[in-house]
Design a protein around this motif. Structure first.
Motif, PDB file in Angstrom:
ATOM      1  N   ALA A  91       0.816  -1.207   0.000  1.00 10.73           N
ATOM      2  CA  ALA A  91       0.000   0.000   0.000  1.00 10.73           C
ATOM      3  C   ALA A  91       0.856   1.267   0.000  1.00 10.73           C
ATOM      4  O   ALA A  91       0.420   2.309  -0.444  1.00 10.73           O
ATOM      5  N   ALA A  92       2.087   1.189   0.490  1.00 11.88           N
ATOM      6  CA  ALA A  92       2.920   2.378   0.646  1.00 11.88           C
ATOM      7  C   ALA A  92       3.416   2.921  -0.690  1.00 11.88           C
ATOM      8  O   ALA A  92       3.446   4.119  -0.893  1.00 11.88           O
ATOM      9  N   GLY A  93       3.811   2.078  -1.608  1.00 10.43           N
ATOM     10  CA  GLY A  93       4.333   2.526  -2.898  1.00 10.43           C
ATOM     11  C   GLY A  93       5.729   3.096  -2.762  1.00 10.43           C
ATOM     12  O   GLY A  93       6.264   3.234  -1.667  1.00 10.43           O
ATOM     13  N   PRO A  94       6.335   3.463  -3.887  1.00  8.56           N
ATOM     14  CA  PRO A  94       7.701   3.999  -3.854  1.00  8.56           C
ATOM     15  C   PRO A  94       7.709   5.408  -3.263  1.00  8.56           C
ATOM     16  O   PRO A  94       6.718   6.122  -3.332  1.00  8.56           O
ATOM     17  N   PRO A  95       8.849   5.830  -2.696  1.00  7.98           N
ATOM     18  CA  PRO A  95       8.926   7.181  -2.145  1.00  7.98           C
ATOM     19  C   PRO A  95       8.837   8.215  -3.269  1.00  7.98           C
ATOM     20  O   PRO A  95       9.238   7.961  -4.396  1.00  7.98           O
ATOM     21  N   THR A  96       8.322   9.380  -2.951  1.00  7.84           N
ATOM     22  CA  THR A  96       8.200  10.464  -3.916  1.00  7.84           C
ATOM     23  C   THR A  96       9.386  11.403  -3.750  1.00  7.84           C
ATOM     24  O   THR A  96       9.677  11.846  -2.648  1.00  7.84           O
ATOM     25  N   LEU A  97      10.067  11.699  -4.854  1.00  6.88           N
ATOM     26  CA  LEU A  97      11.190  12.618  -4.815  1.00  6.88           C
ATOM     27  C   LEU A  97      10.678  14.050  -4.891  1.00  6.88           C
ATOM     28  O   LEU A  97       9.664  14.319  -5.531  1.00  6.88           O
ATOM     29  N   GLY A  98      11.405  14.954  -4.248  1.00  3.67           N
ATOM     30  CA  GLY A  98      11.011  16.353  -4.276  1.00  3.67           C
ATOM     31  C   GLY A  98      11.221  16.959  -5.657  1.00  3.67           C
ATOM     32  O   GLY A  98      12.226  16.722  -6.300  1.00  3.67           O
ATOM     33  N   ALA A  99      10.254  17.733  -6.115  1.00  8.62           N
ATOM     34  CA  ALA A  99      10.354  18.387  -7.418  1.00  8.62           C
ATOM     35  C   ALA A  99      11.374  19.523  -7.348  1.00  8.62           C
ATOM     36  O   ALA A  99      11.296  20.376  -6.473  1.00  8.62           O
ATOM     37  N   CYS A 100      12.323  19.501  -8.259  1.00  9.89           N
ATOM     38  CA  CYS A 100      13.376  20.517  -8.296  1.00  9.89           C
ATOM     39  C   CYS A 100      13.925  20.539  -9.719  1.00  9.89           C
ATOM     40  O   CYS A 100      14.369  19.509 -10.225  1.00  9.89           O
ATOM     41  N   ALA A 101      13.887  21.689 -10.364  1.00  5.13           N
ATOM     42  CA  ALA A 101      14.282  21.801 -11.768  1.00  5.13           C
ATOM     43  C   ALA A 101      15.799  21.773 -11.944  1.00  5.13           C
ATOM     44  O   ALA A 101      16.559  22.066 -11.020  1.00  5.13           O
ATOM     45  N   THR A 102      16.214  21.464 -13.144  1.00  2.76           N
ATOM     46  CA  THR A 102      17.630  21.503 -13.498  1.00  2.76           C
ATOM     47  C   THR A 102      18.176  22.905 -13.224  1.00  2.76           C
ATOM     48  O   THR A 102      17.529  23.900 -13.527  1.00  2.76           O
ATOM     49  N   GLY A 103      19.373  22.967 -12.623  1.00  4.36           N
ATOM     50  CA  GLY A 103      19.997  24.243 -12.303  1.00  4.36           C
ATOM     51  C   GLY A 103      19.582  24.808 -10.954  1.00  4.36           C
ATOM     52  O   GLY A 103      19.969  25.919 -10.611  1.00  4.36           O
ATOM     53  N   GLN A 104      18.820  24.037 -10.182  1.00  8.73           N
ATOM     54  CA  GLN A 104      18.339  24.516  -8.883  1.00  8.73           C
ATOM     55  C   GLN A 104      18.872  23.681  -7.725  1.00  8.73           C
ATOM     56  O   GLN A 104      19.192  22.512  -7.879  1.00  8.73           O
ATOM     57  N   LEU A 105      18.931  24.332  -6.572  1.00  4.94           N
ATOM     58  CA  LEU A 105      19.138  23.672  -5.284  1.00  4.94           C
ATOM     59  C   LEU A 105      17.841  23.915  -4.523  1.00  4.94           C
ATOM     60  O   LEU A 105      17.415  25.064  -4.355  1.00  4.94           O
ATOM     61  N   CYS A 106      17.196  22.835  -4.084  1.00  7.07           N
ATOM     62  CA  CYS A 106      15.935  22.938  -3.368  1.00  7.07           C
ATOM     63  C   CYS A 106      16.108  22.340  -1.975  1.00  7.07           C
ATOM     64  O   CYS A 106      16.674  21.256  -1.822  1.00  7.07           O
ATOM     65  N   LEU A 107      15.628  23.067  -0.971  1.00 11.41           N
ATOM     66  CA  LEU A 107      15.734  22.640   0.420  1.00 11.41           C
ATOM     67  C   LEU A 107      14.346  22.676   1.049  1.00 11.41           C
ATOM     68  O   LEU A 107      13.621  23.675   0.904  1.00 11.41           O
ATOM     69  N   TRP A 108      13.980  21.603   1.766  1.00 15.00           N
ATOM     70  CA  TRP A 108      12.683  21.503   2.420  1.00 15.00           C
ATOM     71  C   TRP A 108      12.845  21.544   3.931  1.00 15.00           C
ATOM     72  O   TRP A 108      13.789  20.975   4.479  1.00 15.00           O
ATOM     73  N   ALA A 109      11.888  22.150   4.605  1.00 12.79           N
ATOM     74  CA  ALA A 109      11.927  22.302   6.058  1.00 12.79           C
ATOM     75  C   ALA A 109      11.784  20.967   6.787  1.00 12.79           C
ATOM     76  O   ALA A 109      12.310  20.797   7.886  1.00 12.79           O
ATOM     77  N   LYS A 110      11.089  20.017   6.186  1.00  8.48           N
ATOM     78  CA  LYS A 110      10.829  18.731   6.851  1.00  8.48           C
ATOM     79  C   LYS A 110      11.385  17.576   6.024  1.00  8.48           C
ATOM     80  O   LYS A 110      11.569  17.707   4.813  1.00  8.48           O
ATOM     81  N   PRO A 111      11.638  16.433   6.687  1.00  5.79           N
ATOM     82  CA  PRO A 111      12.133  15.257   5.946  1.00  5.79           C
ATOM     83  C   PRO A 111      11.146  14.826   4.860  1.00  5.79           C
ATOM     84  O   PRO A 111       9.965  15.191   4.884  1.00  5.79           O
ATOM     85  N   ASP A 112      11.638  14.021   3.941  1.00  6.28           N
ATOM     86  CA  ASP A 112      10.849  13.444   2.849  1.00  6.28           C
ATOM     87  C   ASP A 112      10.267  14.499   1.920  1.00  6.28           C
ATOM     88  O   ASP A 112       9.173  14.325   1.379  1.00  6.28           O
ATOM     89  N   PHE A 113      10.993  15.623   1.758  1.00  3.93           N
ATOM     90  CA  PHE A 113      10.614  16.671   0.814  1.00  3.93           C
ATOM     91  C   PHE A 113       9.247  17.279   1.149  1.00  3.93           C
ATOM     92  O   PHE A 113       8.433  17.529   0.280  1.00  3.93           O
ATOM     93  N   LYS A 114       9.035  17.518   2.437  1.00  5.74           N
ATOM     94  CA  LYS A 114       7.772  18.094   2.909  1.00  5.74           C
ATOM     95  C   LYS A 114       8.040  19.425   3.595  1.00  5.74           C
ATOM     96  O   LYS A 114       9.156  19.748   3.937  1.00  5.74           O
TER      97      LYS A 114
END
Length: 132
Positions: free
Chosen positions: A34-57
């Motif tokens: 039921a869990a399925g594969p983890p979802t990667l955080g969306a981040c475009a080429t040429g970017q550095l993306c940082l999320w406040a919470k684990p698992d890209f949340k």
């Protein structure tokens, strides 16, 4: 005297599938199905993306390579930190526990060829983008 009972092909295949699932961590049991594969955080080429919470949340901070000072410390906004990141800058990025990029706290460098880190081992408060 030992006797053997013939095994039905469907029973044998089910046993093989169960044994194979037991060898792969996190795949045995109905909860995984039921869990399925983890979802990667969306981040475009040429970017550095940082999320406040684990698992890209949580709140996402996005930095464009074209607007960053290479080899300079960039602090996250005051009072914030990140726990997940994606590096798609094409350059190595070092994240720091310190908001001043000091190496007295924890720090780690990630290659720029596409890194998705769902949980940093420390609160990221600043980073540096390096020349290749």
């Amino acid at each position: 005297m030992r006797t053997s009972t013939p095994v039905q092909p469907s029973t044998f295949l089910a046993a093989v599938a169960l044994a194979a699932a037991a060898l792969v961590p996190g795949t045995a049991g109905p909860a995984h199905a039921a869990a399925g594969p983890p979802t990667l955080g969306a981040c475009a080429t040429g970017q550095l993306c940082l999320w406040a919470k684990p698992d890209f949340k949580g709140t996402r901070h996005t930095y464009e390579l074209s607007t960053l000072d290479i080899n300079s410390c960039t602090a996250l906004p005051a009072g914030t930190s990140a726990q997940a990141l994606t590096n798609r800058t094409g350059r190595p990025v070092t994240t720091y526990q310190s908001a001043e990029c000091q190496e007295t706290g924890e720090f780690q460098t990630y290659p720029g060829d596409g890194v998705w880190l769902p949980q940093s081992p420390y609160q990221v408060r600043a980073f540096k983008v390096w020349e290749r």
